[in-house]
Enzyme design. Sequence first.
Site, short mmCIF file in Angstrom:
data_model
loop_
_atom_site.label_atom_id
_atom_site.label_comp_id
_atom_site.label_asym_id
_atom_site.label_seq_id
_atom_site.Cartn_x
_atom_site.Cartn_y
_atom_site.Cartn_z
CD GLU A 487 -2.87 1.18 2.38
OE1 GLU A 487 -3.67 2.13 2.51
OE2 GLU A 487 -2.87 0.19 3.15
CE LYS A 504 -9.16 0.22 6.24
NZ LYS A 504 -7.87 -0.47 6.33
#
Length: 693
Positions: A487, A504
């Site tokens: 990420e 997410k």
Amino acid sequence: MFIAVDGRAAADTASIALEIAAILRRRRSVSIVHLEDLYPGWDGLAEGIKRCAAYVLGPLLMGQDAAWRAWDWEAGQEGEERLTSPTDVVILQGTGAASAELRLHCHAVVWVEVPRENDRRHTAKPTGDARALHWKRWTAQENAWLAVDNVASAADVTIAASADSGDSAETASLAVRALAELPNLRKTLASERDEKSSGSVLFRKLSARPDPEGLFAGLFDGSRYAAWLDASDAGTPGTGPRSRYSIMADDGGGLGRRMSHLNGKNEVVFGPATATPVTARFNQAFFTWLSDEWGQPRKGTSAWAIKPESFKCDFELGWVGYLGYGLQRECGYKPAITEPDDDAIPDAQLVFAARAVILDHEGGYVWLLALDSPGARTWLDDAENRVMAGRHLSHVIPSAAPSPEFRARDSAAAYRAKVQAAKAEIAKGNTYEVCLTTTLEATVAATSGSPAFNPWAIYRRLRRRSPASFAAFARFGPLAIASSSPERFLQITEDGSLRAEPIKGTRRRSPGAHPDEDARTRAELAANPKDRAENLMIVDLLRNDLSHFAIPGSVSVSRLFAVESYSTVHQLVSTVEATLRPGASRAHVVAAAFPPGSMTGAPKISTMGILERLEAGPRGVYSGALGYFSRSGAADLSVVIRTLVIKQIEGGTKLSLGVGGAIVADSTPEEEHDEIRTKAFAVLSTLGTEFPK
């Protein structure tokens, strides 16, 4: 400007003070006051300090000439009268120069530390030399004074010297650089600071595809402070430009240095390659320091005069390291006051890379960069030889240690109960997403019958098992970080483009699963309303974070709910972009978005308060950021997830693995606990262990 250069009599403070004065005299007037001339004999330490305060410092502080009498050591009585006139800089040198009475008026204190075992006064035999015969008398005064006045702890700059330290000119040069690091002297000593940090960059381009592991080991295995920002998934279909470059660097070379920050206190260490490291210590908010140090790009200065046109990487030397979650205290949230922990991991640690290796995986090139300074070309030659020699490490990696047995900060039942507590906060309207985390910890004892835990071996295994665009390995003395983060937290390009890519939504990939089954898992993740809601909330949070320093109207979402696949998981990823407002501090852009919203929930500030109540301890490095701050003004930072933190402690090694997930209104405790098990799988399986029961 008053500077005290102090130390026990065994420390060569006189030579260092003279060399500091020589450097400062290039641009300003400097006078030196040697306290040795003020001591009234061998029992005169305390009286010498008083005389310096009354007859020297007092008049100079009022801008008047100081008239005082020097002590005649040969005659053992008062000697000639001397006159010290006000100058731009006054250096007080000698034992007692930084005593409480004097340092009250000094802008900076330099303490020269000599290990007692190297103190020649305790090892030399008296030979009839008058001074040698009086060492014990003098030492007793030093001990009595320092017992009640701990100058070393009050020093702004510490020189870790030895009785036989090397070149005092080199040590003084490092000391001036350290003085220029102090907030109250940064502007005054800006010329000395820029003289070292604004030099040109030397570039070399090599056509080669060396084994990255062998290259890092060959160049930086001996560096206690080094980092490898490793695009370990380079070449994997669909990775794109995020995985084009890998960066290797350490704090070595004549211009290298390192910094650490803990609870508002900074340490910047210069001279890792010398026998006399110099440390600057000062209180300042981390992001204020970062803004002063890095906040504006240097493009247009002589530093970029010879930048090759074909060099497209945004990293052009600069700071590399991590920002821990504890920096939240500087970003709008004030955690509950806790007792300071001497063993705590620093909130941030960075190395200033004055030399680096950059692998261009797409082009098949290796770039070598070094700030032009003595020794830079020698390092470039050595690095080139190592690149072209093509050293390869065996793919058979030695075992790091017996498989560690982890314990969870929260049991399964306790974690599920905290999920319910987070949902209750959502139901009350106090938050609408809570990124709840827990920590797995293990201790590997060091015994003669088992090998020491090897962080480097673990990282080599991890990058094979779980390659990622933002994988990283870093050493900060006793601390090591092995990360397989997928990420991106925040990217700032040289021209001011901003990009965040929050994740997410996670699904575990089953080893050996049929392609159709894998595709169904991807499709289910892409369509799942809960995961989409989690992702959208963080996208909105980041739009708000970036808007504080963005040109109005430039914030956009260029990608929403895209599924990215990695070796062990599928992830739901979005992209938020913006354009930096001209003149805005880049460091404060980072602060505005920190901690990463995907690791807090939303709204950020109030949710961090909920997290502090629910979580049973600090997060440390986990859920902070890791990456670089380039001298060009560019930055690229990952979110610290899927990351093993390894700390050498007395008697062994402590391992820490943070895991967590986003809690929303329709979360179920069982599924959330399953999710943290999924996220821990890559690291735990690399270690040959399982999630604790």
